[in-house]
Design a protein around this motif. Structure first.
Motif, mmCIF file in Angstrom:
data_model
loop_
_atom_site.group_PDB
_atom_site.id
_atom_site.type_symbol
_atom_site.label_atom_id
_atom_site.label_comp_id
_atom_site.label_asym_id
_atom_site.label_seq_id
_atom_site.Cartn_x
_atom_site.Cartn_y
_atom_site.Cartn_z
ATOM 1 N N VAL A 32 52.587 44.489 40.078
ATOM 2 C CA VAL A 32 52.959 43.600 38.961
ATOM 3 C C VAL A 32 51.719 43.410 38.092
ATOM 4 O O VAL A 32 50.760 42.749 38.486
ATOM 5 C CB VAL A 32 53.469 42.246 39.485
ATOM 6 N N CYS A 33 51.777 44.001 36.897
ATOM 7 C CA CYS A 33 50.639 43.967 35.976
ATOM 8 C C CYS A 33 50.866 42.868 34.938
ATOM 9 O O CYS A 33 51.996 42.568 34.577
ATOM 10 C CB CYS A 33 50.542 45.325 35.283
ATOM 11 N N HIS A 34 49.769 42.299 34.441
ATOM 12 C CA HIS A 34 49.929 41.276 33.392
ATOM 13 C C HIS A 34 50.632 41.876 32.158
ATOM 14 O O HIS A 34 51.302 41.166 31.416
ATOM 15 C CB HIS A 34 48.562 40.691 33.018
ATOM 16 N N SER A 35 50.508 43.195 31.970
ATOM 17 C CA SER A 35 51.223 43.837 30.847
ATOM 18 C C SER A 35 52.738 43.717 31.019
ATOM 19 O O SER A 35 53.470 43.671 30.020
ATOM 20 C CB SER A 35 50.864 45.323 30.753
ATOM 21 N N ASP A 36 53.211 43.684 32.258
ATOM 22 C CA ASP A 36 54.660 43.521 32.484
ATOM 23 C C ASP A 36 55.109 42.182 31.897
ATOM 24 O O ASP A 36 56.145 42.095 31.217
ATOM 25 C CB ASP A 36 54.990 43.533 33.983
ATOM 26 N N GLY A 45 57.297 47.537 35.126
ATOM 27 C CA GLY A 45 56.795 48.199 36.330
ATOM 28 C C GLY A 45 56.149 49.536 36.032
ATOM 29 O O GLY A 45 56.855 50.518 35.762
ATOM 30 N N HIS A 46 54.795 49.572 36.071
ATOM 31 C CA HIS A 46 54.114 50.856 35.854
ATOM 32 C C HIS A 46 53.001 51.083 36.886
ATOM 33 O O HIS A 46 52.002 51.723 36.590
ATOM 34 C CB HIS A 46 53.636 51.002 34.400
ATOM 35 N N GLU A 47 53.231 50.528 38.067
ATOM 36 C CA GLU A 47 52.361 50.843 39.218
ATOM 37 C C GLU A 47 53.317 51.218 40.347
ATOM 38 O O GLU A 47 53.582 50.435 41.253
ATOM 39 C CB GLU A 47 51.520 49.616 39.593
ATOM 40 N N GLY A 51 52.199 55.986 36.879
ATOM 41 C CA GLY A 51 51.463 54.902 36.248
ATOM 42 C C GLY A 51 52.099 54.484 34.936
ATOM 43 O O GLY A 51 53.323 54.364 34.844
ATOM 44 N N CYS A 52 51.269 54.285 33.927
ATOM 45 C CA CYS A 52 51.739 53.650 32.688
ATOM 46 C C CYS A 52 52.436 54.587 31.725
ATOM 47 O O CYS A 52 53.061 54.134 30.768
ATOM 48 C CB CYS A 52 50.564 53.011 31.966
ATOM 49 N N MET A 53 52.285 55.897 31.891
ATOM 50 C CA MET A 53 52.951 56.801 30.936
ATOM 51 C C MET A 53 53.698 57.898 31.670
ATOM 52 O O MET A 53 53.330 58.276 32.784
ATOM 53 C CB MET A 53 51.939 57.385 29.941
ATOM 54 N N LEU A 101 47.399 52.590 40.103
ATOM 55 C CA LEU A 101 48.026 53.403 39.052
ATOM 56 C C LEU A 101 47.934 52.773 37.669
ATOM 57 O O LEU A 101 48.144 53.441 36.668
ATOM 58 C CB LEU A 101 49.479 53.694 39.439
ATOM 59 N N CYS A 102 47.636 51.464 37.604
ATOM 60 C CA CYS A 102 47.285 50.883 36.299
ATOM 61 C C CYS A 102 45.956 50.156 36.406
ATOM 62 O O CYS A 102 44.983 50.535 35.769
ATOM 63 C CB CYS A 102 48.372 49.966 35.754
ATOM 64 N N ALA A 103 45.883 49.124 37.227
ATOM 65 C CA ALA A 103 44.631 48.343 37.311
ATOM 66 C C ALA A 103 43.454 49.239 37.700
ATOM 67 O O ALA A 103 42.348 49.089 37.177
ATOM 68 C CB ALA A 103 44.792 47.209 38.327
ATOM 69 N N TYR A 138 44.938 39.822 44.776
ATOM 70 C CA TYR A 138 44.580 39.836 43.375
ATOM 71 C C TYR A 138 45.581 40.663 42.600
ATOM 72 O O TYR A 138 45.398 40.913 41.432
ATOM 73 C CB TYR A 138 43.132 40.329 43.210
ATOM 74 N N ARG A 139 46.647 41.086 43.318
ATOM 75 C CA ARG A 139 47.741 41.774 42.666
ATOM 76 C C ARG A 139 49.013 41.531 43.467
ATOM 77 O O ARG A 139 49.011 41.718 44.704
ATOM 78 C CB ARG A 139 47.457 43.285 42.656
ATOM 79 N N PHE A 140 50.087 41.130 42.781
ATOM 80 C CA PHE A 140 51.385 41.098 43.439
ATOM 81 C C PHE A 140 51.927 42.521 43.504
ATOM 82 O O PHE A 140 51.797 43.288 42.533
ATOM 83 C CB PHE A 140 52.378 40.240 42.646
HETATM 84 ZN ZN LIG Z 1 49.360 47.638 33.686
#
Ligand SMILES: [Zn+2]
Ligand SMILES: NC(=O)c1ccc[n+]([C@@H]2O[C@H](COP(=O)([O-])OP(=O)(O)OC[C@H]3O[C@@H](n4cnc5c(N)ncnc54)[C@H](OP(=O)(O)O)[C@@H]3O)[C@@H](O)[C@H]2O)c1
Ligand SMILES: [Zn+2]
Length: 351
Positions: A41-45, A63-65, A89-91, A159-161, A340-342
């Protein structure tokens, strides 16, 4: 064959995420189909679910991780076979022929990379939906191999962070003897501490949260500077070769610029938008210092980072949640209450 899939979606900026059924495309010859096991779960989500950046198109399945198991492959797929563990990942695509794409910088594709969610597929022009879902389909060229030895749950955030902090560390040639600072100890920040430390740098954390000090040291910081304490900020003057700024919201960088060494760079990876009230050029001119930005990383670079992490035993510090807890997790993320990441256990997503 197309596939009916259950996911969680935001249907507007104002409503919580809720179950959403949609159709995944039938695999094309170069496609990999993956059952999603875990999704970070990224803050970008959160930004995109709530349209913080102004370009959200609903419904959005964030969801990009994404880490999963390959369940089918198109006839031209050579990189994966059924049963392999893989990541997205993100793309999920790019033009593949422009200058950046040819240099392995697909994230800077001149035609825009296709985002894993809130994007538009280049072939069927359908919206892309991310990893908060049972399955995902993408071209093998944008799917990563999960190296043996990595814990799949804790590797999802790489995959993102992971790649978003790895890419500037590599671009600015961080290694032994480098002095690196990280602003903000969240998902990106904690990966930046671990990766910079593993690359041999002397690492400092700037944080607003005094209670994160012990964690920061465990995660790889050698020094902690409380950014709300003017005396501590002044004492950090002239030190850093690179500052990675992960703060998601508008904030003043004037206090950080003088902490850069001559030729140092502050690179934004967090906030997207107009920067703080006014940025003084004085520290830039009087110290040849730069302000820069950086977007995720290329596919080859992402694989390099995953392999590095497997070799060095690096993964994310995670808190597992069920998909039904996602809205609560967003509220906690807004309060910087994440260690530090969900990561969502997708087994919790049942019809
Ligand atoms: Zn992200
Ligand atoms: N460039 C890219 O390609 C890319 C890729 C992924 C994510 N991002 C962006 O990077 C940002 C960080 O993502 P994340 O998932 O790491 O977020 P996160 O887990 O929420 O962490 C952000 C951290 O920043 C600090 N912070 C939060 N609000 C702040 C404020 N108002 N002022 C000062 N500091 C604040 C907090 O650390 P302290 O408690 O230590 O102060 C917080 O833990 C997001 O905006 C995300 O969209 C960019
Ligand atoms: Zn391109």
């Amino acid at each position: 064959m197309t596939m009916k899939v259950l996911g969680y979606a935001a249907t507007s900026a104002k409503v919580p995420l809720a179950p959403f059924e949609f159709t995944r495309r039938a695999p094309r010859p170069d496609d990999v189909v993956m059952e999603v096991l875990y999704c970070g779960v990224c803050h970008s989500d959160l930004h995109q679910a709530r349209n913080d950046w102004g370009f959200s198109t609903y419904p959005i399945v964030p969801g990009h991780e994404v880490v999963g198991r390959v369940t089918a492959v198109g006839k031209d797929v050579t990189k994966f076979k059924v049963g392999d563990f893989a990541g997205i990942g993100c793309m999920v695509d790019s033009c593949r022929h422009c200058n950046p794409c040819q240099q392995g910088l697909e994230q800077y594709c001149e035609e825009g990379n296709v985002q894993t969610y809130n994007g538009i597929d280049r072939h069927d022009h359908q919206p892309t939906y991310g990893g908060y879902s049972q399955a995902i389909v993408a071209s093998q060229d944008f799917v990563l191999k999960m190296p043996a030895g990595l814990d799949l749950k804790a590797a999802a955030p790489l995959l993102c962070a992971g790649i978003t902090t790895w890419s500037p560390l590599r671009h600015w040639k961080v290694g032994k003897g480098s002095k690196v600072a990280v602003v903000g100890l969240g998902g990106l920040g904690h990966m930046a501490l671990k990766l910079a430390n593993a690359l041999g740098a002397e690492v400092t954390l700037f944080t607003r949260s005094p209670n994160k000090e012990a964690d920061a040291r465990r995660l790889g910081a050698h020094h902690i500077v409380l950014s709300t304490d003017d005396a501590q900020m002044a004492a950090a003057k002239g030190q850093f070769d690179l500052i990675i700024d992960t703060v998601p919201y508008v904030h003043d960088i004037n206090a950080y610029m003088p902490t850069l060494n001559v030729d140092g760079t502050l690179v934004f990876v967090g906030f997207l938008g107009d920067i703080s009230p006014m940025v003084s050029t004085l520290p830039m001119i009087l110290g040849r210092r730069s302000v820069a930005g950086s977007c995720i990383g290329g596919i080859a670079e992402t694989q390099e980072m995953l392999d590095f992490c497997a070799k060095h035993g690096i993964a994310s510090d995670i808190e597992m949640i069920n998909i039904q807890d996602i809205n609560h997790a967003y509220e906690r993320m807004l309060k910087s209450d994440v260690k530090y990441r969900f990561v969502i256990d997708m087994a919790s997503l049942k019809p």
